[in-house]
Design a protein around this motif. Sequence first.
Motif, mmCIF file in Angstrom:
data_model
loop_
_atom_site.group_PDB
_atom_site.id
_atom_site.type_symbol
_atom_site.label_atom_id
_atom_site.label_comp_id
_atom_site.label_asym_id
_atom_site.label_seq_id
_atom_site.Cartn_x
_atom_site.Cartn_y
_atom_site.Cartn_z
ATOM 1 N N ARG A 26 -8.474 26.998 -14.233
ATOM 2 C CA ARG A 26 -8.981 26.020 -15.201
ATOM 3 C C ARG A 26 -8.152 24.728 -15.164
ATOM 4 O O ARG A 26 -8.696 23.619 -15.234
ATOM 5 N N ILE A 27 -6.839 24.871 -15.033
ATOM 6 C CA ILE A 27 -5.982 23.682 -14.940
ATOM 7 C C ILE A 27 -6.342 22.859 -13.704
ATOM 8 O O ILE A 27 -6.443 21.629 -13.755
ATOM 9 N N VAL A 28 -6.544 23.548 -12.583
ATOM 10 C CA VAL A 28 -6.884 22.856 -11.339
ATOM 11 C C VAL A 28 -8.231 22.142 -11.458
ATOM 12 O O VAL A 28 -8.384 20.999 -11.003
ATOM 13 N N LEU A 29 -9.208 22.796 -12.080
ATOM 14 C CA LEU A 29 -10.528 22.180 -12.219
ATOM 15 C C LEU A 29 -10.474 20.930 -13.092
ATOM 16 O O LEU A 29 -11.091 19.901 -12.758
ATOM 17 N N ILE A 30 -9.738 21.013 -14.191
ATOM 18 C CA ILE A 30 -9.627 19.837 -15.071
ATOM 19 C C ILE A 30 -8.889 18.705 -14.357
ATOM 20 O O ILE A 30 -9.311 17.540 -14.376
ATOM 21 N N GLY A 31 -7.763 19.046 -13.712
ATOM 22 C CA GLY A 31 -7.014 18.019 -12.989
ATOM 23 C C GLY A 31 -7.808 17.426 -11.841
ATOM 24 O O GLY A 31 -7.819 16.209 -11.633
ATOM 25 N N ALA A 32 -8.500 18.286 -11.088
ATOM 26 C CA ALA A 32 -9.300 17.796 -9.964
ATOM 27 C C ALA A 32 -10.441 16.911 -10.442
ATOM 28 O O ALA A 32 -10.785 15.913 -9.795
ATOM 29 N N GLY A 33 -11.039 17.272 -11.583
ATOM 30 C CA GLY A 33 -12.114 16.432 -12.116
ATOM 31 C C GLY A 33 -11.628 15.044 -12.476
ATOM 32 O O GLY A 33 -12.276 14.030 -12.156
ATOM 33 N N ALA A 34 -10.462 14.970 -13.121
ATOM 34 C CA ALA A 34 -9.913 13.660 -13.480
ATOM 35 C C ALA A 34 -9.563 12.846 -12.244
ATOM 36 O O ALA A 34 -9.844 11.643 -12.166
ATOM 37 N N LEU A 35 -8.963 13.506 -11.250
ATOM 38 C CA LEU A 35 -8.597 12.795 -10.020
ATOM 39 C C LEU A 35 -9.834 12.340 -9.249
ATOM 40 O O LEU A 35 -9.846 11.263 -8.646
ATOM 41 N N THR A 85 0.831 -1.212 0.000
ATOM 42 C CA THR A 85 0.000 0.000 0.000
ATOM 43 C C THR A 85 0.864 1.259 0.000
ATOM 44 O O THR A 85 0.544 2.247 -0.678
ATOM 45 N N VAL A 86 1.962 1.239 0.757
ATOM 46 C CA VAL A 86 2.860 2.405 0.788
ATOM 47 C C VAL A 86 3.487 2.638 -0.588
ATOM 48 O O VAL A 86 3.547 3.781 -1.075
ATOM 49 N N LEU A 87 3.946 1.565 -1.218
ATOM 50 C CA LEU A 87 4.513 1.704 -2.562
ATOM 51 C C LEU A 87 3.461 2.228 -3.545
ATOM 52 O O LEU A 87 3.760 3.079 -4.393
ATOM 53 N N SER A 88 2.241 1.744 -3.420
ATOM 54 C CA SER A 88 1.165 2.214 -4.298
ATOM 55 C C SER A 88 0.841 3.677 -4.039
ATOM 56 O O SER A 88 0.516 4.423 -4.971
ATOM 57 N N ALA A 89 0.931 4.105 -2.780
ATOM 58 C CA ALA A 89 0.668 5.512 -2.463
ATOM 59 C C ALA A 89 1.713 6.423 -3.097
ATOM 60 O O ALA A 89 1.388 7.479 -3.659
ATOM 61 N N VAL A 90 2.993 6.018 -3.015
ATOM 62 C CA VAL A 90 4.064 6.816 -3.642
ATOM 63 C C VAL A 90 3.875 6.852 -5.158
ATOM 64 O O VAL A 90 3.997 7.913 -5.794
ATOM 65 N N ALA A 91 3.570 5.680 -5.735
ATOM 66 C CA ALA A 91 3.343 5.631 -7.180
ATOM 67 C C ALA A 91 2.149 6.490 -7.578
ATOM 68 O O ALA A 91 2.177 7.175 -8.610
ATOM 69 N N SER A 92 1.110 6.474 -6.756
ATOM 70 C CA SER A 92 -0.086 7.260 -7.069
ATOM 71 C C SER A 92 0.188 8.755 -6.978
ATOM 72 O O SER A 92 -0.346 9.539 -7.782
ATOM 73 N N PHE A 93 1.000 9.161 -6.005
ATOM 74 C CA PHE A 93 1.346 10.583 -5.898
ATOM 75 C C PHE A 93 2.081 11.051 -7.149
ATOM 76 O O PHE A 93 1.814 12.141 -7.677
ATOM 77 N N ILE A 94 3.027 10.232 -7.619
ATOM 78 C CA ILE A 94 3.742 10.571 -8.855
ATOM 79 C C ILE A 94 2.780 10.587 -10.033
ATOM 80 O O ILE A 94 2.845 11.478 -10.907
ATOM 81 N N LEU A 95 1.866 9.620 -10.072
ATOM 82 C CA LEU A 95 0.889 9.574 -11.159
ATOM 83 C C LEU A 95 -0.015 10.798 -11.143
ATOM 84 O O LEU A 95 -0.377 11.331 -12.208
ATOM 85 N N ILE A 96 -0.364 11.270 -9.966
ATOM 86 C CA ILE A 96 -1.218 12.465 -9.859
ATOM 87 C C ILE A 96 -0.500 13.684 -10.425
ATOM 88 O O ILE A 96 -1.106 14.521 -11.112
ATOM 89 N N LEU A 97 0.802 13.798 -10.152
ATOM 90 C CA LEU A 97 1.575 14.904 -10.729
ATOM 91 C C LEU A 97 1.602 14.811 -12.257
ATOM 92 O O LEU A 97 1.510 15.843 -12.950
ATOM 93 N N CYS A 98 1.697 13.588 -12.770
ATOM 94 C CA CYS A 98 1.663 13.410 -14.226
ATOM 95 C C CYS A 98 0.301 13.794 -14.803
ATOM 96 O O CYS A 98 0.215 14.380 -15.892
ATOM 97 N N ILE A 99 -0.760 13.460 -14.084
ATOM 98 C CA ILE A 99 -2.107 13.841 -14.533
ATOM 99 C C ILE A 99 -2.261 15.356 -14.522
ATOM 100 O O ILE A 99 -2.859 15.942 -15.433
ATOM 101 N N LEU A 100 -1.706 16.005 -13.505
ATOM 102 C CA LEU A 100 -1.763 17.469 -13.448
ATOM 103 C C LEU A 100 -0.987 18.090 -14.609
ATOM 104 O O LEU A 100 -1.420 19.106 -15.191
ATOM 105 N N PHE A 101 0.136 17.494 -14.956
ATOM 106 C CA PHE A 101 0.897 17.978 -16.114
ATOM 107 C C PHE A 101 0.084 17.807 -17.397
ATOM 108 O O PHE A 101 0.116 18.667 -18.295
ATOM 109 N N ALA A 102 -0.649 16.702 -17.489
ATOM 110 C CA ALA A 102 -1.508 16.489 -18.656
ATOM 111 C C ALA A 102 -2.607 17.542 -18.722
ATOM 112 O O ALA A 102 -3.000 17.990 -19.817
ATOM 113 N N ALA A 103 -3.117 17.964 -17.554
ATOM 114 C CA ALA A 103 -4.124 19.025 -17.533
ATOM 115 C C ALA A 103 -3.542 20.347 -18.037
ATOM 116 O O ALA A 103 -4.212 21.105 -18.758
ATOM 117 N N VAL A 104 -2.289 20.619 -17.670
ATOM 118 C CA VAL A 104 -1.623 21.831 -18.173
ATOM 119 C C VAL A 104 -1.502 21.767 -19.692
ATOM 120 O O VAL A 104 -1.770 22.754 -20.401
#
Length: 350
Positions: free
Chosen positions: A209-218, A7-26
């Motif tokens: 707008r970036i935050v709204l799109i990223g937050a919606g996906a998350l 679960t800890v490894l998945s949490a770290v991976a998910s945090f990195i994935l969330i940053l990637c999703i935010l970059f995709a929103a940008v």
Amino acid sequence: MKRTAATVLSAVASFILILCILFAAVWFVLNDQTFFELELQKLGTNTSMGMSLADQSLSLKRLTDYMQGKVEDINVEVTVNGELVQMFDLEVDGELIEHVHMEEVRQVWTALSTYRNLGLVIALSLYAAAALIAGRGFIVSWLKGYLSGLALFVFVGAFVGTWAVVDFDAFWTLFHNILFPTSTTWMLPEGSRMIQMLTSEFFSDTIVRIVLIGAGALAVLALISAVILLILRRKKPELAKPTVEEDDEPIMIEEIEGPNLIIEHKRRNLPVHMWDKIELESEERQPEAEPDMQAEDAEPWNKPDEEPTTEPETHDEESKDEPEAESESEAEPEAEPQAEKTFEAGQEDE
């Protein structure tokens, strides 16, 4: 322990994935030309700059294309106050300062794109490691890890977002100092058309707008994760012990044949010469029906079944009368000596 590590490894991976999703929103917002046109129209800076809204949109698109590496420069001709000029032609110390600044922005964007790709590889590797550790329950570890990583990101994002709302200028200055630590060109002078067109309000609306799109996906991913976890939890068998109702009959436990544990305990704690006594005691405690059971077991397995024979009832009655006849015959010899004694007594009287 393994599930916690997964679960800890998945949490770290998910945090990195969330940053990637935010970059995709940008990236999505940078390529949303309709949003930029509506934003420029709302701000109305084209009037104060003496140029048309179409020229502003064309100039902004040139900047975003250059930042993403689609074009090689930011040269674009526009009409300002009826005169055809280069949009970004401000010189400072013999340098086109706007060109220098956008070159730095392009380098940052390229580096972020590389980090994005590297982050995806790291996230997938961590997810794979979590799956190997968790085994069959890797899906649950992934989902719980994503929700934990999302909670951490929301906590950090709430702090940064509150700061940006309270003092956007300070936030924006620190943001540029982090992205351009050695640059002196990002603070463009007021005479720059880039600054006149891209005001702080324009950037704040873009960030929202970036935050709204990223937050919606998350949020969609979080909802899917929660639903899957709920379904898996309902399918899991209940571990609680069954409750016994008052009307239920008590459960009877059948006796299991086996060695007498008391005898075995005594035997193990007595000397060898006392074992015969213990064995004799064990034989006395065996049920009486055991010999019959052994006799039945000794019979051949292929013995044909015998039909039960029924004797007539008269035979039973005769067998019952035989003891009575024998008792009468035994009583007769006793009666004969008594009669002889009576006869002899009569003769003496005479």
